[in-house]
Structures are given as structure tokens and as C-alpha cells.
Scaffold this motif. Structure first.
Motif, PDB file in Angstrom:
ATOM      1  N   GLU A   9       0.820  -1.213   0.000  1.00  0.00           N
ATOM      2  CA  GLU A   9       0.000   0.000   0.000  1.00  0.00           C
ATOM      3  C   GLU A   9       0.857   1.267   0.000  1.00  0.00           C
ATOM      4  O   GLU A   9       0.465   2.283  -0.575  1.00  0.00           O
ATOM      5  N   HIS A  10       2.030   1.216   0.655  1.00  0.00           N
ATOM      6  CA  HIS A  10       2.940   2.368   0.624  1.00  0.00           C
ATOM      7  C   HIS A  10       3.398   2.666  -0.802  1.00  0.00           C
ATOM      8  O   HIS A  10       3.652   3.822  -1.152  1.00  0.00           O
ATOM      9  N   HIS A  11       3.502   1.635  -1.623  1.00  0.00           N
ATOM     10  CA  HIS A  11       3.892   1.812  -3.018  1.00  0.00           C
ATOM     11  C   HIS A  11       2.716   2.279  -3.883  1.00  0.00           C
ATOM     12  O   HIS A  11       2.927   2.646  -5.038  1.00  0.00           O
ATOM     13  N   GLY A  12       1.515   2.236  -3.326  1.00  0.00           N
ATOM     14  CA  GLY A  12       0.336   2.596  -4.113  1.00  0.00           C
ATOM     15  C   GLY A  12      -0.172   1.450  -4.965  1.00  0.00           C
ATOM     16  O   GLY A  12      -0.920   1.661  -5.929  1.00  0.00           O
ATOM     17  N   TRP A  13       0.215   0.228  -4.606  1.00  0.00           N
ATOM     18  CA  TRP A  13      -0.222  -0.963  -5.339  1.00  0.00           C
ATOM     19  C   TRP A  13      -1.358  -1.645  -4.572  1.00  0.00           C
ATOM     20  O   TRP A  13      -1.793  -1.161  -3.520  1.00  0.00           O
ATOM     21  N   THR A  14      -1.812  -2.780  -5.087  1.00  0.00           N
ATOM     22  CA  THR A  14      -2.859  -3.553  -4.408  1.00  0.00           C
ATOM     23  C   THR A  14      -2.439  -5.014  -4.315  1.00  0.00           C
ATOM     24  O   THR A  14      -1.670  -5.508  -5.153  1.00  0.00           O
ATOM     25  N   ILE A  15      -2.944  -5.688  -3.281  1.00  0.00           N
ATOM     26  CA  ILE A  15      -2.691  -7.114  -3.107  1.00  0.00           C
ATOM     27  C   ILE A  15      -3.999  -7.810  -2.759  1.00  0.00           C
ATOM     28  O   ILE A  15      -4.800  -7.293  -1.965  1.00  0.00           O
ATOM     29  N   GLU A  16      -4.233  -8.955  -3.373  1.00  0.00           N
ATOM     30  CA  GLU A  16      -5.430  -9.757  -3.117  1.00  0.00           C
ATOM     31  C   GLU A  16      -5.004 -11.182  -2.800  1.00  0.00           C
ATOM     32  O   GLU A  16      -3.917 -11.619  -3.212  1.00  0.00           O
ATOM     33  N   VAL A  17      -5.864 -11.881  -2.081  1.00  0.00           N
ATOM     34  CA  VAL A  17      -5.559 -13.267  -1.740  1.00  0.00           C
ATOM     35  C   VAL A  17      -6.785 -14.130  -1.992  1.00  0.00           C
ATOM     36  O   VAL A  17      -7.924 -13.714  -1.761  1.00  0.00           O
ATOM     37  N   ASP A  18      -6.545 -15.323  -2.503  1.00  0.00           N
ATOM     38  CA  ASP A  18      -7.606 -16.309  -2.700  1.00  0.00           C
ATOM     39  C   ASP A  18      -7.049 -17.659  -2.270  1.00  0.00           C
ATOM     40  O   ASP A  18      -5.819 -17.873  -2.301  1.00  0.00           O
ATOM     41  N   SER A  19      -7.929 -18.555  -1.859  1.00  0.00           N
ATOM     42  CA  SER A  19      -7.439 -19.832  -1.351  1.00  0.00           C
ATOM     43  C   SER A  19      -8.517 -20.901  -1.410  1.00  0.00           C
ATOM     44  O   SER A  19      -9.716 -20.605  -1.420  1.00  0.00           O
ATOM     45  N   GLU A  20      -8.056 -22.127  -1.460  1.00  0.00           N
ATOM     46  CA  GLU A  20      -8.951 -23.290  -1.348  1.00  0.00           C
ATOM     47  C   GLU A  20      -8.375 -24.177  -0.256  1.00  0.00           C
ATOM     48  O   GLU A  20      -7.233 -24.633  -0.348  1.00  0.00           O
ATOM     49  N   GLU A  21      -9.147 -24.390   0.769  1.00  0.00           N
ATOM     50  CA  GLU A  21      -8.657 -25.124   1.940  1.00  0.00           C
ATOM     51  C   GLU A  21      -8.135 -26.504   1.549  1.00  0.00           C
ATOM     52  O   GLU A  21      -8.738 -27.206   0.748  1.00  0.00           O
ATOM     53  N   HIS A  22      -6.978 -26.841   2.108  1.00  0.00           N
ATOM     54  CA  HIS A  22      -6.271 -28.112   1.892  1.00  0.00           C
ATOM     55  C   HIS A  22      -5.610 -28.215   0.518  1.00  0.00           C
ATOM     56  O   HIS A  22      -4.979 -29.237   0.222  1.00  0.00           O
ATOM     57  N   ASN A  23      -5.726 -27.183  -0.323  1.00  0.00           N
ATOM     58  CA  ASN A  23      -5.195 -27.308  -1.685  1.00  0.00           C
ATOM     59  C   ASN A  23      -4.193 -26.222  -2.076  1.00  0.00           C
ATOM     60  O   ASN A  23      -3.080 -26.528  -2.496  1.00  0.00           O
ATOM     61  N   TRP A  24      -4.570 -24.955  -1.956  1.00  0.00           N
ATOM     62  CA  TRP A  24      -3.677 -23.892  -2.437  1.00  0.00           C
ATOM     63  C   TRP A  24      -4.050 -22.535  -1.842  1.00  0.00           C
ATOM     64  O   TRP A  24      -5.156 -22.330  -1.360  1.00  0.00           O
ATOM     65  N   THR A  25      -3.080 -21.636  -1.941  1.00  0.00           N
ATOM     66  CA  THR A  25      -3.282 -20.221  -1.610  1.00  0.00           C
ATOM     67  C   THR A  25      -2.579 -19.391  -2.678  1.00  0.00           C
ATOM     68  O   THR A  25      -1.456 -19.717  -3.078  1.00  0.00           O
ATOM     69  N   GLU A  26      -3.242 -18.322  -3.125  1.00  0.00           N
ATOM     70  CA  GLU A  26      -2.678 -17.500  -4.197  1.00  0.00           C
ATOM     71  C   GLU A  26      -2.728 -16.021  -3.821  1.00  0.00           C
ATOM     72  O   GLU A  26      -3.764 -15.510  -3.405  1.00  0.00           O
ATOM     73  N   PHE A  27      -1.601 -15.348  -3.980  1.00  0.00           N
ATOM     74  CA  PHE A  27      -1.509 -13.904  -3.774  1.00  0.00           C
ATOM     75  C   PHE A  27      -1.364 -13.220  -5.128  1.00  0.00           C
ATOM     76  O   PHE A  27      -0.578 -13.665  -5.972  1.00  0.00           O
ATOM     77  N   LYS A  28      -2.129 -12.149  -5.308  1.00  0.00           N
ATOM     78  CA  LYS A  28      -2.063 -11.375  -6.549  1.00  0.00           C
ATOM     79  C   LYS A  28      -1.641  -9.945  -6.223  1.00  0.00           C
ATOM     80  O   LYS A  28      -2.333  -9.244  -5.487  1.00  0.00           O
ATOM     81  N   ILE A  29      -0.513  -9.549  -6.753  1.00  0.00           N
ATOM     82  CA  ILE A  29       0.006  -8.198  -6.552  1.00  0.00           C
ATOM     83  C   ILE A  29      -0.099  -7.435  -7.865  1.00  0.00           C
ATOM     84  O   ILE A  29       0.458  -7.860  -8.882  1.00  0.00           O
ATOM     85  N   THR A  30      -0.827  -6.326  -7.831  1.00  0.00           N
ATOM     86  CA  THR A  30      -0.974  -5.481  -9.014  1.00  0.00           C
ATOM     87  C   THR A  30      -0.074  -4.271  -8.855  1.00  0.00           C
ATOM     88  O   THR A  30      -0.269  -3.450  -7.955  1.00  0.00           O
ATOM     89  N   ILE A  31       0.922  -4.174  -9.721  1.00  0.00           N
ATOM     90  CA  ILE A  31       1.916  -3.101  -9.655  1.00  0.00           C
ATOM     91  C   ILE A  31       1.591  -2.067 -10.729  1.00  0.00           C
ATOM     92  O   ILE A  31       1.574  -2.386 -11.923  1.00  0.00           O
ATOM     93  N   LYS A  32       1.329  -0.855 -10.310  1.00  0.00           N
ATOM     94  CA  LYS A  32       1.037   0.201 -11.270  1.00  0.00           C
ATOM     95  C   LYS A  32       2.330   0.690 -11.927  1.00  0.00           C
ATOM     96  O   LYS A  32       3.336   0.910 -11.264  1.00  0.00           O
ATOM     97  N   LYS A  33       2.283   0.847 -13.225  1.00  0.00           N
ATOM     98  CA  LYS A  33       3.461   1.330 -13.935  1.00  0.00           C
ATOM     99  C   LYS A  33       3.661   2.815 -13.668  1.00  0.00           C
ATOM    100  O   LYS A  33       2.705   3.565 -13.594  1.00  0.00           O
TER     101      LYS A  33
END
Length: 338
Positions: A314-338
Motif C-alpha cells: 500500500e505504501h507503493h500505491g499498489w494492491t494485493i489480493e488473496v484467494d485460497s482453497e482449503e487443503h489445496n492452495w493459496t494465491e496472492f495477486k500483486i498489481t503493480i502500477k506502472k
């Protein structure tokens, strides 16, 4: 006289209706010589009320008669019409009280927060000095030929070195967290994001803790970002570290996808760990929050890593999201503004 009084009465009713329709009133003609109300009333008035009225009426030498109007419900009328101002005043008092109470609470919270930061800051700095000494001493021991000839001493020296480095890493993360809480100035520089991720992947592939596989998909061309290289490296380090800690598979797999368009650079990091329940996802970026795993406490940590990650993003002015499926995976999505 009766006709004149009727005219007066008509005007009186019309004027009072302008002020308050249907207002009750009493009227009479007062005789200054006989001290009597010689004409009747519009609403019923008993003898006791009449006597009280006559006591208050002045005797005028210049007039034999004069017209008297009395409003028996004037106090009630005034209170009724002023009710809005009473309510407004009460509401204003409540607002003022709430405002000062909120200011007081905010001041106390700010003071406690500053005390907490000072405590943690001082504590971590106090730890760093002896830890540096321990690390240097263990390095000297590991370089000593006599120590190397004894397998037990060598093993103990290695343990001292590893644990002191681990504790130093925790202290550094606490310091980074303190800095991320404040509006510090980022040390921005341009660097190749692919090169930075490759460097981190190499370090983790050689960690020797457990089977670890990283699949990194990225464009052939360099992807240049303008960011604080040190803190962004730590962001990725925390996400990788969680992929290691919260994983019950024999082999830890991390899939990284790096893409870009005209506006943004999208970085996704997915692991094959234990996952997170959907109702817990919104809490994982909170300070000191850790997802409960029943009575299992084998995963160590302070619950500060992802809080630090979100702060830096957030200090960089970007965004981060998280999604997950229990017992299987976790995914982080970072959107970096140019």
C-alpha cells in the motif's frame, strides 16, 4: 358596544390564527370604576380565575373601559414552539460530548501506540548487539581448526550460528514492521523484477529444509519496476516463507506468473499448501492475526508477516489480493502500477 366587540373579536381571532391556528384565548372588557369584567369570554373562565385576573389588571384614569385578552395556554404554546430548539440544543450537546470523547480516545490510542513502538524498537535494538556478537563468535569457532577436528563442537557451533541468524532475521523483520507502520520515505529505484525473483528463487531452492520446487513463468524481456528493492524483496520473502511453513505436502510447489499490460504489472504467487478457509481470508492481513489450526502449534511466527506485506504494498500505491482453497492452495495477486 356589542357590535364593536364583535369586530374586535373577529380581528383577534384572525390575528391569533396567523400565529397559531386554534389557539385558545379569553377576552373581556374591564370596567375601571367597578373593577369588573363586564363582558363575557370565548372560553370558560371560573370565578376564581376572574378574581385573579382582576387583581393583575391596572386601573387607568384616562379610560373607563379597556379591552383585555388573556392566553391561558401561552406557556404551553411557547414550550411547544421552542421544542425544535430544545432538541437541536440537546443534539448539539451530544455531538460536542461525542467529539471530545472521540478526541480523548484517539489521543490515548496514539499515546499507547507510540509507547508500543518505542518498546519494540528499543527491545529489537537491544537484541541486535548481543546477537551480532554471538554470530561473530560462532563464525570464529567454525573457522577454528581445532573445533573442526571435533565433530560435536562443529555441530554445536553450527547450531549457534544458525539460531543466531534466525533470531537476527526475526529482529530485522520486527524493525521493518515498525518502519512500515509509519509514513516513511521509500527508497525508490528502478530494477529488473525478473532478476530479483530469480535471485530469491535460487536462495530458496538451496535452503536445504525440505523439497522445494518453484515454477517461474515470465516474459523474455526485462520487466522494470520503480520500487523500494529492499522492502519488495522482503514482501516476496514473507510470501515464500508462508508457503514453506503452511504446507503439509512432501514437496512444496510454488507457481509464479509475471505478466504486464499497458497500465499494470501483475504478479501471482500460488503454493500447494494447506490453504485458508474462506471466512478467514479477510483477516490474514491484520496485525498479530494467525489462522487457528486447532490445537496444533508447530508453526512458529508472530502473525506480522502478511501485515508487513500489505503495508509495503500500500505504501507503493499498489494492491494485493488473496484467494485460497482449503487443503489445496493459496494465491496472492500483486498489481503493480506502472
Amino acid at each position: 358596544m356589542m357590535l364593536s366587540l364583535s369586530i374586535y373579536l373577529n380581528y383577534l381571532i384572525r390575528e391569533l390564527d396567523v400565529i397559531e391556528p386554534g389557539m385558545k384565548f379569553e377576552f373581556a372588557v374591564y370596567d375601571c370604576y367597578t373593577n369588573d369584567l363586564v363582558y363575557g369570554n370565548c372560553c370558560e373562565v371560573n370565578d376564581l380565575t376572574k378574581d385573579k385576573i382582576k387583581e393583575k389588571l391596572p386601573k387607568l384614569d384616562n379610560f373607563t373601559y379597556y379591552f383585555v385578552v388573556r392566553l391561558p395556554e401561552k406557556n404551553k404554546f411557547l414550550i411547544y414552539n421552542l421544542r425544535f430548539f430544545f432538541l437541536l440544543g440537546l443534539f448539539t450537546l451530544i455531538l460536542v460530548f461525542a467529539y471530545f470523547y472521540a478526541i480523548r480516545i484517539l489521543y490515548r490510542q496514539k499515546k499507547l501506540s507510540e509507547l508500543q513502538k518505542d518498546f519494540v524498537d528499543n527491545m529489537t535494538h537491544e537484541f541486535k548487539t548481543p546477537l551480532t556478537s554471538i554470530s561473530l563468535a560462532s563464525s570464529v569457532l567454525l573457522d577454528n581448526k581445532k573445533i573442526n577436528e571435533d565433530s560435536k563442537l562443529t555441530k554445536y557451533s553450527q547450531i549457534i550460528k544458525q539460531q543466531s541468524d534466525k533470531l537476527t532475521s526475526h529482529v530485522e523483520r520486527l524493525l521493518d514492521l515498525i518502519r512500515s507502520d509509519e509514513k516513511f520515505k521509500l527508497n525508490l529505484e528502478e530494477f529488473d523484477l525478473i532478476e530479483l525473483i530469480d535471485k530469491l528463487n535460487l536462495e530458496f531452492n538451496n535452503n536445504g529444509k525440505q523439497a522445494f520446487k518453484i515454477n517461474f513463468h515470465h516474459p523474455k524481456e526485462k520487466i522494470i519496476v520503480n520500487a523500494d528493492k529492499y522492502h519488495f524483496y522482503n514482501v516476496l520473502l514473507n510470501i515464500y516463507d508462508n508457503a514453506l511453513k503452511y504446507n503439509d505436502k512432501k514437496s512444496v510447489n510454488i507457481d509464479i506468473n509475471l505478466t504486464e499490460n499497458s497500465n499494470n504489472i501483475l504478479l501471482t504467487i500460488r503454493d500447494n499448501g494447506i490453504g485458508i478457509k474462506k471466512d478467514k481470508l479477510s483477516n490474514i492481513f491484520e496485525k498479530f492475526y494467525r489462522v487457528q489450526q486447532g490445537d496444533v502449534h508447530d508453526v512458529k511466527g508472530f502473525g506480522l508477516g502478511l501485515y508487513y506485506v500489505k503495508n509495503i504494498i500500500e505504501h507503493h500505491g499498489w494492491t494485493i489480493e488473496v484467494d485460497s482453497e482449503e487443503h489445496n492452495w493459496t494465491e496472492f495477486k500483486i498489481t503493480i502500477k506502472k
